[in-house]
Enzyme design. Structure first.
Site, PDB file in Angstrom:
ATOM      1  N   THR A   8       0.850  -1.187   0.000  1.00  8.32           N
ATOM      2  CA  THR A   8       0.000   0.000   0.000  1.00  8.32           C
ATOM      3  C   THR A   8       0.893   1.248   0.000  1.00  8.32           C
ATOM      4  OG1 THR A   8      -0.173   0.155   2.428  1.00  8.32           O
ATOM      5  CG2 THR A   8      -1.788  -1.228   1.284  1.00  8.32           C
ATOM      6  N   GLY A   9       0.384   2.311  -0.567  1.00 10.85           N
ATOM      7  CA  GLY A   9       1.167   3.543  -0.644  1.00 10.85           C
ATOM      8  C   GLY A   9       2.410   3.389  -1.495  1.00 10.85           C
ATOM      9  N   ALA A  10       2.291   2.660  -2.599  1.00 13.43           N
ATOM     10  CA  ALA A  10       3.459   2.343  -3.412  1.00 13.43           C
ATOM     11  C   ALA A  10       3.886   3.471  -4.340  1.00 13.43           C
ATOM     12  CB  ALA A  10       3.199   1.080  -4.236  1.00 13.43           C
ATOM     13  N   SER A  11       3.145   4.571  -4.383  1.00 12.91           N
ATOM     14  CA  SER A  11       3.513   5.666  -5.281  1.00 12.91           C
ATOM     15  C   SER A  11       4.484   6.648  -4.645  1.00 12.91           C
ATOM     16  CB  SER A  11       2.259   6.423  -5.736  1.00 12.91           C
ATOM     17  OG  SER A  11       1.622   7.033  -4.628  1.00 12.91           O
ATOM     18  N   ILE A  14       9.245   5.891  -0.371  1.00 16.36           N
ATOM     19  CA  ILE A  14       9.559   4.642   0.316  1.00 16.36           C
ATOM     20  C   ILE A  14       8.816   3.476  -0.324  1.00 16.36           C
ATOM     21  CG2 ILE A  14       9.295   3.384   2.489  1.00 16.36           C
ATOM     22  CD1 ILE A  14       9.935   5.987   3.957  1.00 16.36           C
ATOM     23  N   GLY A  15       7.551   3.663  -0.639  1.00 11.87           N
ATOM     24  CA  GLY A  15       6.779   2.602  -1.272  1.00 11.87           C
ATOM     25  C   GLY A  15       7.367   2.170  -2.597  1.00 11.87           C
ATOM     26  N   SER A 136       7.032   4.263  12.411  1.00 11.32           N
ATOM     27  CA  SER A 136       7.776   5.518  12.461  1.00 11.32           C
ATOM     28  C   SER A 136       8.509   5.624  13.786  1.00 11.32           C
ATOM     29  CB  SER A 136       6.826   6.714  12.316  1.00 11.32           C
ATOM     30  OG  SER A 136       7.476   7.932  12.645  1.00 11.32           O
ATOM     31  N   TYR A 149      -0.427  11.307  14.684  1.00  9.22           N
ATOM     32  CA  TYR A 149       0.475  10.457  13.899  1.00  9.22           C
ATOM     33  C   TYR A 149       1.278   9.542  14.820  1.00  9.22           C
ATOM     34  CZ  TYR A 149       4.003   9.207  10.380  1.00  9.22           C
ATOM     35  OH  TYR A 149       4.849   8.529   9.518  1.00  9.22           O
TER      36      TYR A 149
END
Length: 241
Positions: A8-11, A14-15, A136, A149
């Protein structure tokens, strides 16, 4: 035997680094994104150069019921699940709206839990799999002006430890990587002076790179980490260790 990985969040920076690392290892990939269509297409094209199958999936994981929408786009069992979606909010807790708090909790905590629950049954039947959460440093130490967060990342860390115990008999491993200051677009709002100060605060004297986070993720998903379970691996250059 072909294995399949969902990131997920591959764009994001880090992804994308994680996706390229997993593609280099021969994984078929589901690459999730929400808004950054240009970024996800670039990452997908790079991954395809390794000769692997790549499918792009889309969902706004900050919204309720988004997990069902994402799962409906996945047509084969997932062997490695990497939770990387996230966004940061910098500001006082008292300045956040209830809607912003709700969406942050949904994106960083509720959706990963729901997605894991939905994708677990095939892993359990095979008695094999790996789940990795990108946490994190603030989930370990807490950060002023990033209270929610910090809270949701701390919740994910506890989720990792608890689920690892629950799934231990199945040999499915659950771990997290907790990056420190990483050279990504999330730091683009920092001034040059602020960046210099940040680097001075880090014992190694520099920011980490997305590739260094991806290396840790790749290791935890591999057989080389076969007895590592329920751990939060810090990648932070000895910052706040």
């Amino acid at each position: 035997m072909k294995q399949t990985c969902l990131i997920t969040g591959a764009s994001g920076d880090i992804g994308a680094a994680i996706a390229e690392k997993m593609a280099a290892r021969g994984f078929s990939l589901y690459l999730h994104y929400y808004k950054n269509e240009k970024g996800i297409k670039k990452t997908a094209n790079i991954c395809r150069t390794f000769g692997v199958n790549v499918q792009i999936v889309n969902a706004d994981l900050s919204e309720k019921n988004s997990v069902n929408h994402l799962v409906n786009q996945i047509t084969e069992p997932i062997d490695v699940l990497i939770h990387n979606s996230g966004s940061s909010y910098y500001g006082l807790l008292t300045d956040m709206t209830d809607k912003e708090i709700e969406k942050s909790i949904q994106l960083h905590l509720t959706s990963p839990i729901q997605l894991t629950k939905a994708l677990l049954p095939p892993m359990i039947r095979k008695q094999n799999g790996a789940i990795i959460v990108i946490s994190s440093i603030w989930g370990l130490t807490g950060a002023s002006c990033e209270v929610i967060y910090s809270a949701v990342k701390g919740g994910l860390n506890s989720f990792v430890k608890a689920l690892a115990k629950e799934l231990g008999p199945t040999t499915i491993r659950v771990n997290a990587v907790a990056p420190g200051a990483i050279k990504t677009n999330m730091l683009s709002s920092f001034s040059e002076k602020e960046m210099e100060q940040l680097e001075e605060d880090i014992p190694m004297g520099r920011l980490g790179t997305p590739a260094e986070v991806a290396n840790a993720v790749s290791f935890l998903s591999s057989n080389e980490a076969s007895y590592i379970n329920g751990q939060i691996l810090s990648v932070n250059g000895a910052w706040y260790c």
